[in-house]
Design a protein around this motif. Structure first.
Motif, short mmCIF file in Angstrom:
data_model
loop_
_atom_site.label_atom_id
_atom_site.label_comp_id
_atom_site.label_asym_id
_atom_site.label_seq_id
_atom_site.Cartn_x
_atom_site.Cartn_y
_atom_site.Cartn_z
N ALA A 1 5.63 -6.40 17.42
CA ALA A 1 5.84 -6.86 16.04
C ALA A 1 4.62 -6.61 15.18
CB ALA A 1 6.20 -8.35 16.05
N THR A 2 3.44 -6.82 15.75
CA THR A 2 2.20 -6.61 14.99
C THR A 2 1.98 -5.14 14.70
OG1 THR A 2 1.23 -8.55 16.06
CG2 THR A 2 -0.28 -7.02 14.98
N LEU A 3 2.09 -4.29 15.72
CA LEU A 3 1.81 -2.86 15.54
C LEU A 3 2.86 -2.19 14.65
CD1 LEU A 3 0.63 -2.00 19.15
CD2 LEU A 3 -0.77 -2.30 17.11
N TYR A 4 4.12 -2.57 14.81
CA TYR A 4 5.13 -2.05 13.89
C TYR A 4 4.88 -2.58 12.48
CZ TYR A 4 9.56 -1.15 11.57
OH TYR A 4 10.52 -0.74 10.67
N GLY A 5 4.33 -3.79 12.38
CA GLY A 5 4.05 -4.37 11.08
C GLY A 5 3.10 -3.53 10.25
N LEU B 1 9.67 -6.08 -8.71
CA LEU B 1 10.25 -5.64 -7.44
C LEU B 1 9.31 -4.72 -6.66
CD1 LEU B 1 12.79 -7.01 -8.56
CD2 LEU B 1 14.10 -5.19 -7.45
N ALA B 2 8.44 -4.02 -7.39
CA ALA B 2 7.42 -3.24 -6.69
C ALA B 2 6.45 -4.17 -5.96
CB ALA B 2 6.67 -2.36 -7.69
N MET B 3 6.06 -5.26 -6.61
CA MET B 3 5.22 -6.26 -5.96
C MET B 3 5.94 -6.89 -4.78
SD MET B 3 2.19 -6.48 -7.18
CE MET B 3 1.73 -8.05 -6.46
N GLN B 4 7.25 -7.09 -4.93
CA GLN B 4 8.05 -7.63 -3.83
C GLN B 4 7.94 -6.73 -2.60
OE1 GLN B 4 12.69 -7.28 -3.13
NE2 GLN B 4 12.29 -8.78 -4.76
N ASN B 5 8.10 -5.43 -2.83
CA ASN B 5 8.01 -4.49 -1.73
C ASN B 5 6.61 -4.44 -1.14
OD1 ASN B 5 10.63 -2.75 -1.27
ND2 ASN B 5 10.51 -3.11 -3.47
N LEU B 6 5.60 -4.49 -2.00
CA LEU B 6 4.22 -4.45 -1.52
C LEU B 6 3.88 -5.70 -0.71
CD1 LEU B 6 1.56 -2.91 -1.50
CD2 LEU B 6 0.93 -4.12 -3.60
N LEU B 7 4.24 -6.88 -1.22
CA LEU B 7 3.97 -8.13 -0.49
C LEU B 7 4.76 -8.19 0.80
CD1 LEU B 7 2.07 -10.53 -1.21
CD2 LEU B 7 2.44 -8.89 -3.07
N TRP B 8 5.98 -7.65 0.78
CA TRP B 8 6.77 -7.54 2.01
C TRP B 8 5.98 -6.76 3.06
CZ3 TRP B 8 12.10 -4.52 2.07
CH2 TRP B 8 12.66 -4.59 3.35
N GLY B 9 5.37 -5.65 2.61
CA GLY B 9 4.59 -4.85 3.54
C GLY B 9 3.32 -5.53 3.99
N VAL B 10 2.57 -6.13 3.06
CA VAL B 10 1.31 -6.79 3.40
C VAL B 10 1.55 -7.95 4.34
CG1 VAL B 10 -0.59 -8.16 2.44
CG2 VAL B 10 0.13 -6.05 1.29
N ALA B 11 2.63 -8.71 4.12
CA ALA B 11 2.89 -9.89 4.95
C ALA B 11 3.51 -9.56 6.29
CB ALA B 11 3.80 -10.85 4.18
N THR B 12 4.08 -8.36 6.45
CA THR B 12 4.77 -8.03 7.70
C THR B 12 3.84 -8.02 8.92
OG1 THR B 12 6.59 -6.84 6.63
CG2 THR B 12 6.11 -6.25 8.90
N GLY C 1 8.96 -11.34 -1.69
CA GLY C 1 8.37 -10.36 -0.79
C GLY C 1 7.86 -10.98 0.50
N ILE C 2 7.15 -12.11 0.38
CA ILE C 2 6.65 -12.80 1.58
C ILE C 2 7.82 -13.34 2.40
CG2 ILE C 2 5.34 -14.80 2.37
CD1 ILE C 2 3.48 -14.36 -0.04
N GLY C 3 8.82 -13.91 1.72
CA GLY C 3 9.97 -14.45 2.42
C GLY C 3 10.74 -13.39 3.19
N ILE C 4 10.91 -12.22 2.57
CA ILE C 4 11.59 -11.13 3.26
C ILE C 4 10.82 -10.72 4.50
CG2 ILE C 4 12.26 -8.70 3.08
CD1 ILE C 4 12.91 -9.20 0.14
N ALA C 5 9.50 -10.64 4.38
CA ALA C 5 8.67 -10.23 5.53
C ALA C 5 8.81 -11.21 6.69
CB ALA C 5 7.20 -10.14 5.10
N LEU C 6 8.78 -12.49 6.38
CA LEU C 6 8.84 -13.50 7.44
C LEU C 6 10.22 -13.58 8.08
CD1 LEU C 6 6.83 -16.38 5.71
CD2 LEU C 6 6.04 -14.90 7.56
N SER C 7 11.27 -13.16 7.35
CA SER C 7 12.63 -13.25 7.90
C SER C 7 13.25 -11.87 8.11
CB SER C 7 13.53 -14.06 6.96
OG SER C 7 13.59 -13.47 5.66
N ILE D 1 1.19 -9.79 9.32
CA ILE D 1 0.87 -11.20 9.55
C ILE D 1 2.06 -11.91 10.19
CG2 ILE D 1 0.21 -13.37 8.42
CD1 ILE D 1 -1.10 -11.62 6.23
N ALA D 2 3.26 -11.63 9.67
CA ALA D 2 4.46 -12.20 10.26
C ALA D 2 4.61 -11.77 11.71
CB ALA D 2 5.69 -11.78 9.45
#
Length: 409
Positions: free
Chosen positions: A346-350, A57-68, A116-122, A70-71
């Motif tokens: 969206a990019t700058l808030y990301g 779940l830590a990786m989930q949160n990190l990937l959510w952040g990294v992908a945001t 994590g990536i899915g959460i970021a994209l949605s 990009i999303a």
């Protein structure tokens, strides 16, 4: 030939778009808020130490952040709807993998990387960027509050639902049901397809910059870095509590049913807190109430861990925390738009949110690791208190005005 207001279908009107965005936020944030209830049953079923679940779940949160970020770039270029729909599919697949994988590596790939990536994209950050373009500047903070409150309502719905599904059908079937709920994002996002028709353009008062120029100027702005630093703390605090509060309550004799109500109350009261933040942000400076939220969190956590843990103190704590839970988001998003406008919002808030998720990674991972090492969550609770005081200090010097380089000549 310009399109007149009379020719816009009813399902593309601002009111419908706001409702659609709120429904997306309810599902996206709601499902992930229930994952803390799976810590004990999944760890016990696979005979894993809690660090394995915590790391995933830590990786989930990190990937959510990294992908945001990009999303955000994809949404700024191609429209929010396509990004949201793609994210729903990836999010759902990752949740199914959490239910049916039995090795730490595959569990981390599914529940960590894909979810994590899915959460970021949605995520509701994509929703808020879409809403920010359809409402006038004086209503943006209010719209951000509505979207954030919707995510909180999702927590109120899905946190007790997740606990109830586990009790009634077991954790595997519960995750399967939640994965199907995630796919509701696809029809909910359909009205936002209207924003796929045109490329985003600068609004009045905004400089006509490329995305690369906008990023360079943002990262050269001191207040942007202060906002990034403070949002790291928000991620650390919220992610730790989301994942580790349910097992913490269980260890102190709080039943799963009461814990479910407690976690749900965070979402319910944050509907009030987030909406109030949106209203307040539209009427006064945003940095001061934002700083006060972090200070109050530290005070509240200190009182909770020093007092006896009972059902009453638990519910008082979670209800009070709910008022402060995502109340930082409307202020933070609004500060980004004040400083840099809406074109690349969206990019700058990301990138601000990436800092939030680095904090989330550390909050979740350290919660599990230090628990396995010391047999208690107390060290991480106190870390959160100290970081809250740090965030209170760094938000006060933020300059709440358009960055000079981002203003139109």
């Amino acid at each position: 030939m310009p399109v007149t207001a009379a020719r816009i279908p009813w399902y593309y009107t601002p009111a419908v778009l706001i409702v659609a965005g709120c429904l997306v936020a309810i599902v996206n944030f709601g499902v992930r808020s229930s994952f803390g209830f799976f810590t004990a049953p999944i760890s016990e079923a696979h005979q894993w130490p809690r660090e394995i679940f915590s790391f995933a779940l830590a990786m989930q949160n990190l990937l959510w952040g990294v992908a945001t970020p990009i999303a955000g770039m994809l949404a700024d270029r191609y429209g929010s709807a396509r990004v949201l729909m793609t994210g729903a599919v990836v999010y759902s697949i990752g949740t199914v993998m959490m239910a049916f994988t039995d090795t730490p590596v595959m569990f981390t790939i599914g529940g960590g990387i894909l979810v994590g990536i899915g959460i970021a994209l949605s995520s509701f950050s994509i929703v808020m960027a879409a809403l920010g373009r359809i409402v006038p500047p004086e209503k943006r903070s209010w719209a951000f509050g509505i979207a954030t409150a919707s995510g909180s309502l999702g927590q109120f719905i899905f946190a007790p639902l997740g606990a109830a599904l586990i009790s009634a059908y077991g954790w595997q079937h519960a995750l399967t049901v939640l994965s199907l709920c995630i796919l509701l994002i696809i029809p909910f996002a359909l009205p936002l397809m209207v924003q796929n028709r045109t490329e985003t353009k600068p609004n009045a008062g905004e400089a006509d910059l490329t995305m690369r120029q906008a990023l360079g100027m943002a990262f050269g702005h001191g207040s942007y870095w202060l906002l990034i630093s403070g949002f790291f703390v928000c991620g650390f605090q919220l992610a730790f509590i989301t994942v580790h509060l349910p097992p913490y309550l269980g260890e102190h004799g709080i039943s799963k049913e009461v814990a479910g109500i407690a976690m749900g109350s965070i979402g319910l009261f944050n509907v009030i807190g987030s909406y109030a933040s949106g209203v307040i942000g539209g009427r006064m400076e945003k940095r001061v109430p934002l700083a006060i939220i972090y200070l109050l969190r530290s005070v509240l956590v200190t009182a909770f861990i020093l007092l006896p843990i009972t059902p009453v103190t638990t519910l008082i704590f979670t209800a009070s925390l709910g008022l402060l839970w995502l109340s930082t988001v409307p202020f933070t998003m609004a500060l980004v738009t004040v400083m840099f406008g809406t074109r690349y919002m969206a990019t700058l808030y990301g990138f601000v949110f990436l800092s939030h998720q680095v904090g989330s990674f550390l909050g979740v991972w350290l919660g599990g690791k230090l628990y396995d090492q010391f047999g208690t969550y107390d060290p991480v609770w106190w870390m959160g208190v100290g970081l809250g005081l740090f965030a209170f200090i760094v938000h006060l010097p933020i300059r709440e005005q358009r960055a000079p380089q981002m203003a139109a000549a």
